[in-house]
Motif scaffolding. Sequence first.
Motif, PDB file in Angstrom:
ATOM      1  N   ILE A 153      49.647  24.651 -14.236  1.00 57.55           N
ATOM      2  CA  ILE A 153      49.062  23.862 -13.149  1.00 57.55           C
ATOM      3  C   ILE A 153      50.093  23.551 -12.076  1.00 57.55           C
ATOM      4  O   ILE A 153      49.856  23.755 -10.876  1.00 57.55           O
ATOM      5  CB  ILE A 153      48.440  22.566 -13.708  1.00 57.55           C
ATOM      6  CG1 ILE A 153      47.178  22.903 -14.510  1.00 57.55           C
ATOM      7  CG2 ILE A 153      48.123  21.576 -12.586  1.00 57.55           C
ATOM      8  CD1 ILE A 153      46.546  21.719 -15.202  1.00 57.55           C
ATOM      9  N   ASN A 154      51.252  23.076 -12.485  1.00 52.91           N
ATOM     10  CA  ASN A 154      52.239  22.674 -11.480  1.00 52.91           C
ATOM     11  C   ASN A 154      52.963  23.861 -10.857  1.00 52.91           C
ATOM     12  O   ASN A 154      53.497  23.749  -9.752  1.00 52.91           O
ATOM     13  CB  ASN A 154      53.217  21.676 -12.091  1.00 52.91           C
ATOM     14  CG  ASN A 154      52.595  20.287 -12.214  1.00 52.91           C
ATOM     15  OD1 ASN A 154      51.754  19.900 -11.406  1.00 52.91           O
ATOM     16  ND2 ASN A 154      52.993  19.540 -13.224  1.00 52.91           N
ATOM     17  N   ILE A 155      52.979  25.007 -11.530  1.00 55.47           N
ATOM     18  CA  ILE A 155      53.521  26.219 -10.898  1.00 55.47           C
ATOM     19  C   ILE A 155      52.540  26.752  -9.860  1.00 55.47           C
ATOM     20  O   ILE A 155      52.949  27.223  -8.786  1.00 55.47           O
ATOM     21  CB  ILE A 155      53.860  27.287 -11.955  1.00 55.47           C
ATOM     22  CG1 ILE A 155      55.113  26.866 -12.733  1.00 55.47           C
ATOM     23  CG2 ILE A 155      54.102  28.651 -11.297  1.00 55.47           C
ATOM     24  CD1 ILE A 155      55.482  27.802 -13.866  1.00 55.47           C
ATOM     25  N   LEU A 156      51.239  26.677 -10.135  1.00 54.30           N
ATOM     26  CA  LEU A 156      50.262  27.049  -9.110  1.00 54.30           C
ATOM     27  C   LEU A 156      50.442  26.163  -7.882  1.00 54.30           C
ATOM     28  O   LEU A 156      50.446  26.653  -6.743  1.00 54.30           O
ATOM     29  CB  LEU A 156      48.841  26.918  -9.659  1.00 54.30           C
ATOM     30  CG  LEU A 156      47.717  27.111  -8.632  1.00 54.30           C
ATOM     31  CD1 LEU A 156      47.772  28.508  -8.001  1.00 54.30           C
ATOM     32  CD2 LEU A 156      46.348  26.858  -9.253  1.00 54.30           C
ATOM     33  N   TYR A 215      43.507  19.933  -3.705  1.00 60.26           N
ATOM     34  CA  TYR A 215      42.769  21.111  -4.182  1.00 60.26           C
ATOM     35  C   TYR A 215      43.129  21.436  -5.635  1.00 60.26           C
ATOM     36  O   TYR A 215      42.249  21.624  -6.479  1.00 60.26           O
ATOM     37  CB  TYR A 215      43.063  22.318  -3.289  1.00 60.26           C
ATOM     38  CG  TYR A 215      42.714  23.624  -3.959  1.00 60.26           C
ATOM     39  CD1 TYR A 215      41.394  24.032  -4.101  1.00 60.26           C
ATOM     40  CD2 TYR A 215      43.714  24.430  -4.523  1.00 60.26           C
ATOM     41  CE1 TYR A 215      41.059  25.211  -4.749  1.00 60.26           C
ATOM     42  CE2 TYR A 215      43.402  25.600  -5.176  1.00 60.26           C
ATOM     43  CZ  TYR A 215      42.074  25.987  -5.290  1.00 60.26           C
ATOM     44  OH  TYR A 215      41.755  27.140  -5.964  1.00 60.26           O
ATOM     45  N   VAL A 216      44.419  21.507  -5.942  1.00 61.40           N
ATOM     46  CA  VAL A 216      44.834  21.835  -7.309  1.00 61.40           C
ATOM     47  C   VAL A 216      44.408  20.737  -8.268  1.00 61.40           C
ATOM     48  O   VAL A 216      43.906  20.993  -9.366  1.00 61.40           O
ATOM     49  CB  VAL A 216      46.361  22.049  -7.374  1.00 61.40           C
ATOM     50  CG1 VAL A 216      46.809  22.304  -8.813  1.00 61.40           C
ATOM     51  CG2 VAL A 216      46.776  23.211  -6.481  1.00 61.40           C
ATOM     52  N   VAL A 228      52.531  30.591 -20.191  1.00 59.03           N
ATOM     53  CA  VAL A 228      52.424  30.160 -18.798  1.00 59.03           C
ATOM     54  C   VAL A 228      51.776  31.284 -18.003  1.00 59.03           C
ATOM     55  O   VAL A 228      52.298  32.392 -17.959  1.00 59.03           O
ATOM     56  CB  VAL A 228      53.808  29.818 -18.214  1.00 59.03           C
ATOM     57  CG1 VAL A 228      53.662  29.286 -16.798  1.00 59.03           C
ATOM     58  CG2 VAL A 228      54.528  28.812 -19.096  1.00 59.03           C
ATOM     59  N   SER A 229      50.639  31.006 -17.378  1.00 60.03           N
ATOM     60  CA  SER A 229      49.939  32.048 -16.632  1.00 60.03           C
ATOM     61  C   SER A 229      49.108  31.435 -15.522  1.00 60.03           C
ATOM     62  O   SER A 229      48.102  30.768 -15.773  1.00 60.03           O
ATOM     63  CB  SER A 229      49.040  32.871 -17.555  1.00 60.03           C
ATOM     64  OG  SER A 229      48.268  33.784 -16.808  1.00 60.03           O
ATOM     65  N   VAL A 230      49.556  31.642 -14.286  1.00 57.79           N
ATOM     66  CA  VAL A 230      48.791  31.179 -13.138  1.00 57.79           C
ATOM     67  C   VAL A 230      47.471  31.950 -13.047  1.00 57.79           C
ATOM     68  O   VAL A 230      46.418  31.386 -12.711  1.00 57.79           O
ATOM     69  CB  VAL A 230      49.613  31.346 -11.845  1.00 57.79           C
ATOM     70  CG1 VAL A 230      48.759  31.074 -10.612  1.00 57.79           C
ATOM     71  CG2 VAL A 230      50.824  30.413 -11.871  1.00 57.79           C
ATOM     72  N   ASP A 233      58.289  34.334 -18.573  1.00 58.58           N
ATOM     73  CA  ASP A 233      57.168  33.404 -18.487  1.00 58.58           C
ATOM     74  C   ASP A 233      57.278  32.542 -17.235  1.00 58.58           C
ATOM     75  O   ASP A 233      56.677  32.820 -16.219  1.00 58.58           O
ATOM     76  CB  ASP A 233      57.113  32.506 -19.737  1.00 58.58           C
ATOM     77  CG  ASP A 233      56.482  33.214 -20.925  1.00 58.58           C
ATOM     78  OD1 ASP A 233      55.456  33.862 -20.719  1.00 58.58           O
ATOM     79  OD2 ASP A 233      57.015  33.124 -22.036  1.00 58.58           O
ATOM     80  N   ILE A 234      58.101  31.515 -17.308  1.00 58.22           N
ATOM     81  CA  ILE A 234      58.129  30.520 -16.241  1.00 58.22           C
ATOM     82  C   ILE A 234      58.761  31.060 -14.960  1.00 58.22           C
ATOM     83  O   ILE A 234      58.268  30.819 -13.863  1.00 58.22           O
ATOM     84  CB  ILE A 234      58.850  29.247 -16.750  1.00 58.22           C
ATOM     85  CG1 ILE A 234      58.542  28.065 -15.840  1.00 58.22           C
ATOM     86  CG2 ILE A 234      60.336  29.462 -16.902  1.00 58.22           C
ATOM     87  CD1 ILE A 234      58.970  26.737 -16.434  1.00 58.22           C
ATOM     88  N   GLY A 235      59.847  31.832 -15.088  1.00 58.78           N
ATOM     89  CA  GLY A 235      60.498  32.376 -13.893  1.00 58.78           C
ATOM     90  C   GLY A 235      59.609  33.363 -13.164  1.00 58.78           C
ATOM     91  O   GLY A 235      59.500  33.335 -11.928  1.00 58.78           O
ATOM     92  N   LYS A 236      58.978  34.238 -13.919  1.00 63.24           N
ATOM     93  CA  LYS A 236      58.083  35.231 -13.324  1.00 63.24           C
ATOM     94  C   LYS A 236      56.927  34.558 -12.596  1.00 63.24           C
ATOM     95  O   LYS A 236      56.531  34.977 -11.499  1.00 63.24           O
ATOM     96  CB  LYS A 236      57.559  36.164 -14.418  1.00 63.24           C
ATOM     97  CG  LYS A 236      56.631  37.252 -13.933  1.00 63.24           C
ATOM     98  CD  LYS A 236      56.164  38.121 -15.100  1.00 63.24           C
ATOM     99  CE  LYS A 236      55.191  39.193 -14.625  1.00 63.24           C
ATOM    100  NZ  LYS A 236      54.707  40.020 -15.765  1.00 63.24           N
ATOM    101  N   GLN A 237      56.381  33.497 -13.202  1.00 62.54           N
ATOM    102  CA  GLN A 237      55.247  32.808 -12.598  1.00 62.54           C
ATOM    103  C   GLN A 237      55.652  32.085 -11.318  1.00 62.54           C
ATOM    104  O   GLN A 237      54.902  32.056 -10.343  1.00 62.54           O
ATOM    105  CB  GLN A 237      54.658  31.811 -13.596  1.00 62.54           C
ATOM    106  CG  GLN A 237      54.077  32.445 -14.856  1.00 62.54           C
ATOM    107  CD  GLN A 237      52.924  33.379 -14.556  1.00 62.54           C
ATOM    108  OE1 GLN A 237      52.034  33.055 -13.774  1.00 62.54           O
ATOM    109  NE2 GLN A 237      52.935  34.555 -15.173  1.00 62.54           N
ATOM    110  N   LEU A 238      56.852  31.513 -11.295  1.00 61.64           N
ATOM    111  CA  LEU A 238      57.316  30.807 -10.102  1.00 61.64           C
ATOM    112  C   LEU A 238      57.525  31.743  -8.923  1.00 61.64           C
ATOM    113  O   LEU A 238      57.455  31.330  -7.762  1.00 61.64           O
ATOM    114  CB  LEU A 238      58.629  30.066 -10.409  1.00 61.64           C
ATOM    115  CG  LEU A 238      58.512  28.756 -11.181  1.00 61.64           C
ATOM    116  CD1 LEU A 238      59.864  28.326 -11.721  1.00 61.64           C
ATOM    117  CD2 LEU A 238      57.925  27.652 -10.298  1.00 61.64           C
TER     118      LEU A 238
END
Length: 653
Positions: A352-355, A319-320, A336-338, A284-289
């Motif tokens: 949001i904060n990973i994007l 922007y974000v 978690v999904s960008v 989830d989080i690692g892949k998204q980062l």
Amino acid sequence: MKQTLLFFLLISNLTLFSQSNFNSESYRVTLADIETNTFKKDSTANAIIIYKYGNSFVDRADYDLITEVKQKIKILNKEGFNKATISIHLYKTSDKREKVDDIVATTYNLVDGNVTKTQLLEKDIFREEYDENHTFVKFTLPNIKEGSVITYSYKLTSPFKFNYKGWDFQSDVPTLYNEYRTSIPGNWHYNIKLIGGQKLTTNTTEIEKKCLEGYRGGHADCGNSVYAMKDIPAFIEEDYMTSKSNYLARVEYELQTLKAFDGREYNYAKTWKTVDREFKTDKDIGKQLNKSIDLEDLLTPEIINEKGLLKKAKAIYKYVQESYTWNGDYKIFKDVSVKNLIKNKSGNVSSINILLHNLLKEANINVKPVLISTRGNGFATKIFPVISEFNYLINQVTIEDTIYYLDATDNYLAFGDIPFRCLNHYGRLMDFKNGSEWVDIKPSKPSNVLYKAEMHLDENENISGNITSKRTGYHALNYKKKYYPNPGAYIQTLENRFPYLDISEFKVTSDGITSSDFKETYRIDYNYEDTGDNIYLNPFFVVFFNENPFRLQERTYPIDFGYKDTYFYLFNLRFDDSKYIIAEHPEEKTIALPNHSGKITFSTKVIGNSIGVMLKIDFKKAIYGPEYYASLKEFMSKIIDIQTNSLILLKKK
């Protein structure tokens, strides 16, 4: 057996109390327990836990964790009736579940000089399936009255070896005696920590040989420990604190390793090095980062081609911040999904904060994610990794040796600010190249309040003038959120707060919702009471504190404001010196907190046909230890007194 008892104790100078009439070191109910209906050491108490006992051990047959619980409680008044409703939490998975047995509960009353006993019936025990993992068994003791004594006991059985039963020593009512006994096999290694500001009166461990036997002659010795506390005050929540879980006296366990009788060893506690590796590859989080983003798909050419890194970072942040909405979900390790965020324009904190992280990284800006636990969630454990204790993610950006913390979930935040909920002392910076580390989480800017009142008493005895105010930091953030959604309602609220003032020409002069300050000006006409030749005037048209937030006799946990701040109020009144003289004005005062940690400066000056009043309140620490409580309580009392009892008397000549 190696075990580490980690003490996170706040130093407390709280005077211990006792009530000798109660039988506080036995589960047995005595006549004195029933007859005694007052508790002099805490007259506000609605109930008292006279005796609490727990005993946890490993079952010799199937190695389940067994916990026996007993409590004896005195109900002092109707507000204490809620202590007669008991809820037992049970955890379950698809193939294992905790269970509770042997529930016995009794109510004792004194009726016409005779002791009556009323037993809980089995039909009055209810089971509530909360969700797929949690169940609650509930019951309410019968025949509760003011003065009742209740007792209840039960046995909790758990197949989850990693979840050794933690124990609360402190409650929201006083506790006279609380004892917890544990028996832990030597091949089960736990990290043990005692939390809170109370000291153990008993803390012993003895070795019991061959307490647990396995197949093929395997066996383990046990460490049998006794923890006890006496005369524990009620934990009362008050303003300016983080989660009570940081301070409530209790003992907690986390399984580190388990060595089976066949020699196999299972490692449950991880090092941060292991966590860093797992975090980086998490689905989830690692892949998204690690997702790459094509800047051209989201950003304008002006942002992409901006040469200044700080300007570019601010533009990406804006922007974000403006394009995506936080759905209020604190999930940081799940859903978690960008991609879904970009599609739906809404998502959880991590998305949001990973994007934001990925866009900054793609723009060659030095950015790293930071895991934190919010103020309401409690402190994250520092000694060993407990990832489940984190519930929020922000970003750290470094530009030209300056560090900024960013959170794009709030449209009102200025660049470099994070929500107040994130000010929980520290976070874990996840650096996949050099390894993670703890970082302090502190506000990047000061939070100040400035008011200036320029007033005039004219020849017609009218008092009018202008108010100018400026707020910075978190004070500005709070007022931006009050004003911008509905300016009309804000002005109406302002007028309602000061019924003796007529407010006009209201104007906000700051630069929008993401400005680092909030500035306003308005005209006021003061409607004072006509007393003939005298004019009594309180110069404080605006008060910083309406009441003292500190009401406890003593406080055993820190006063956590979250940030340092300063309040400054300046009042100036011009008048016709041919008609009036100043007969009375407030006395000057200077009041300091211990160790130069805060100061009140109050002064008045008469120069010609004008009088000036100045009040400055300076809190030089964001967090004050409990030893400052009495001083802070008096400090706040002086502020209230100055604001409400400072009068200027003008007399006609």
